[in-house]
Design an enzyme around this catalytic site. Structure first.
Site, PDB file in Angstrom:
ATOM      1  NE  ARG A  56      -3.726   0.163   2.255  1.00  0.00           N
ATOM      2  CZ  ARG A  56      -4.398   0.581   3.324  1.00  0.00           C
ATOM      3  NH1 ARG A  56      -4.353  -0.137   4.451  1.00  0.00           N
ATOM      4  NH2 ARG A  56      -5.091   1.691   3.285  1.00  0.00           N
ATOM      5  CG  ASN A  89      -8.566   8.187   3.086  1.00  0.00           C
ATOM      6  OD1 ASN A  89      -9.360   7.308   3.398  1.00  0.00           O
ATOM      7  ND2 ASN A  89      -8.869   9.133   2.207  1.00  0.00           N
ATOM      8  CG  ASP A  91      -4.270   8.578   0.869  1.00  0.00           C
ATOM      9  OD1 ASP A  91      -5.324   7.967   0.618  1.00  0.00           O
ATOM     10  OD2 ASP A  91      -4.232   9.818   1.023  1.00  0.00           O
ATOM     11  CG  HIS A 106      -8.541   5.161  10.800  1.00  0.00           C
ATOM     12  ND1 HIS A 106      -9.509   4.827   9.897  1.00  0.00           N
ATOM     13  CD2 HIS A 106      -9.187   5.350  11.969  1.00  0.00           C
ATOM     14  CE1 HIS A 106     -10.686   4.791  10.496  1.00  0.00           C
ATOM     15  NE2 HIS A 106     -10.519   5.125  11.753  1.00  0.00           N
ATOM     16  CB  CYS A 117      10.424   1.987  23.059  1.00  0.00           C
ATOM     17  SG  CYS A 117      10.914   2.674  21.467  1.00  0.00           S
ATOM     18  CB  CYS A 133      12.929   0.125  17.617  1.00  0.00           C
ATOM     19  SG  CYS A 133      12.686   1.779  18.310  1.00  0.00           S
ATOM     20  CG  LEU A 199     -19.602   6.363  -6.794  1.00  0.00           C
ATOM     21  CD1 LEU A 199     -19.228   7.408  -7.844  1.00  0.00           C
ATOM     22  CD2 LEU A 199     -18.722   5.130  -6.949  1.00  0.00           C
TER      23      LEU A 199
HETATM   24  N1  APR Z   1     -15.900   9.235  -5.348  1.00  0.00           N
HETATM   25  C1  APR Z   1     -16.583   9.359  -4.185  1.00  0.00           C
HETATM   26  N2  APR Z   1     -16.879   8.329  -3.360  1.00  0.00           N
HETATM   27  C2  APR Z   1     -16.439   7.110  -3.742  1.00  0.00           C
HETATM   28  C3  APR Z   1     -15.725   6.889  -4.939  1.00  0.00           C
HETATM   29  C4  APR Z   1     -15.449   8.010  -5.753  1.00  0.00           C
HETATM   30  N3  APR Z   1     -14.780   7.907  -6.913  1.00  0.00           N
HETATM   31  N4  APR Z   1     -15.456   5.553  -5.033  1.00  0.00           N
HETATM   32  C5  APR Z   1     -15.971   4.982  -3.936  1.00  0.00           C
HETATM   33  N5  APR Z   1     -16.576   5.903  -3.163  1.00  0.00           N
HETATM   34  C6  APR Z   1     -17.270   5.715  -1.883  1.00  0.00           C
HETATM   35  C7  APR Z   1     -18.008   4.405  -1.786  1.00  0.00           C
HETATM   36  O1  APR Z   1     -19.341   4.566  -2.273  1.00  0.00           O
HETATM   37  C8  APR Z   1     -17.997   4.145  -0.277  1.00  0.00           C
HETATM   38  O2  APR Z   1     -19.112   4.772   0.347  1.00  0.00           O
HETATM   39  O3  APR Z   1     -16.268   5.667  -0.882  1.00  0.00           O
HETATM   40  C9  APR Z   1     -16.721   4.834   0.195  1.00  0.00           C
HETATM   41  C10 APR Z   1     -15.604   3.849   0.531  1.00  0.00           C
HETATM   42  O4  APR Z   1     -16.020   3.132   1.670  1.00  0.00           O
HETATM   43  P1  APR Z   1     -14.976   2.154   2.373  1.00  0.00           P
HETATM   44  O5  APR Z   1     -14.312   1.332   1.339  1.00  0.00           O
HETATM   45  O6  APR Z   1     -15.712   1.489   3.498  1.00  0.00           O
HETATM   46  O7  APR Z   1     -13.854   3.128   2.968  1.00  0.00           O
HETATM   47  P2  APR Z   1     -13.915   3.974   4.311  1.00  0.00           P
HETATM   48  O8  APR Z   1     -15.322   4.425   4.590  1.00  0.00           O
HETATM   49  O9  APR Z   1     -12.872   5.030   4.203  1.00  0.00           O
HETATM   50  O10 APR Z   1     -13.469   2.900   5.426  1.00  0.00           O
HETATM   51  C11 APR Z   1     -13.319   3.388   6.739  1.00  0.00           C
HETATM   52  O11 APR Z   1     -12.473   1.234   7.427  1.00  0.00           O
HETATM   53  O12 APR Z   1     -11.143  -0.535   6.916  1.00  0.00           O
HETATM   54  C12 APR Z   1     -11.231   0.589   7.706  1.00  0.00           C
HETATM   55  O13 APR Z   1      -9.473   1.869   8.547  1.00  0.00           O
HETATM   56  C13 APR Z   1     -10.127   1.533   7.355  1.00  0.00           C
HETATM   57  O14 APR Z   1     -10.190   3.936   7.187  1.00  0.00           O
HETATM   58  C14 APR Z   1     -10.856   2.745   6.785  1.00  0.00           C
HETATM   59  C15 APR Z   1     -12.218   2.626   7.439  1.00  0.00           C
END
Ligand code: APR
Length: 228
Positions: A56, A89, A91, A106, A117, A133, A199
């Site tokens: 990642r 996120n 990233d 996160h 530590c 470490c 989305l």
């Molecule tokens: N534009 C806007 N929204 C989008 C797009 C896009 N191009 N593509 C996908 N999505 C939306 C999807 O519809 C969905 O609602 O982004 C969301 C992604 O949801 P998840 O995959 O569940 O990601 P997230 O909500 O960030 O997950 C939360 O879960 O696994 C843990 O720690 C991890 O931070 C993460 C947390």
């Protein structure tokens, strides 16, 4: 002027080529989150966990911020009131688009943590279980990522900012993971306006007073343009 608190999720980075988690062929359809995103999984097989985050981290380095990240950075610069960006996120695309003081609740792929530590340092491109470490020399390094079952970072700062906000906007998150998924209800309870940019309707869509649906690279810049 209005203080806007923005919560982003994997959807804002989807069009930069970074996988989401719960969409079709999302990361949790390819990997077992119990194995790669829990402390128990790390204890069982640290090499597998490092491989997952090394991959990642490499994807992240190759990815570019997209128009949605750029629009939020522009909003922070141009909006007269304060704009707080909280992201789920790991990233660094918000920062690479110019956003400031991003709260990574996160953790971050660019961060390394010593499980022995608590020392933190910038993560090397590739991490491995036997790397010592830099501070205590024990081979107990892990990505500085908050796993399931662990406490997200800077929750006090987030709730302080939320309490001061006039508008709460969630962008690109499915509303599956708490405490982030609960922020909209906290906002509603405090009489703060709420908006979802996604989305498609998230699992918490019904809690938002307003919503706009479509790809973040279209919906977010259009919304910022209107605001400014
Ligand atoms: N534009 C806007 N929204 C989008 C797009 C896009 N191009 N593509 C996908 N999505 C939306 C999807 O519809 C969905 O609602 O982004 C969301 C992604 O949801 P998840 O995959 O569940 O990601 P997230 O909500 O960030 O997950 C939360 O879960 O696994 C843990 O720690 C991890 O931070 C993460 C947390």
């Amino acid at each position: 002027m209005t203080h806007i608190l923005i919560l982003t999720g994997a959807g804002i980075s989807a069009e930069s080529g970074l996988g989401t988690f719960r969409d079709k062929d999302g990361l949790w359809t390819q990997y077992d989150l119990e194995e790669v995103a829990t402390p128990e999984g790390f204890a069982r097989n640290p090499a597998l966990v490092h491989d997952f985050y090394n991959a990642r981290r490499a994807n992240c380095l190759e990815a570019q911020p997209n128009a949605a990240h750029a629009a939020l950075a522009r909003l922070q610069r141009a909006h007269k009131g304060h704009v707080t960006i909280v992201t789920q996120n790991v990233d660094d695309l918000h920062e690479r688009a110019g956003a400031k003081d991003v709260i990574h609740m996160h953790g971050e792929l660019q961060g390394a943590l010593c499980a022995a530590c608590d020392h933190r340092w910038p993560a090397p491109r590739v991490m491995s279980p036997d790397a010592p470490c830099p501070s205590c020399d024990t081979p107990s390094t892990r990505p500085d990522i908050v796993w399931f079952g662990e406490m997200p970072y800077r929750m006090e700062d987030i709730y302080t900012a939320l309490g001061d906000a006039d508008l709460f906007v969630a962008i690109g998150t499915s509303g599956n993971v708490y405490p982030a998924a609960g922020f909209v209800m906290e906002a509603r309870a405090m009489g703060i306006a709420t908006l979802e940019l996604n989305l498609e309707p998230s699992d918490t869509a019904s809690a938002f007073e307003d919503a706009r649906f479509g790809p973040a690279t279209q919906v977010v810049p259009a919304w910022v343009e209107e605001l400014l």
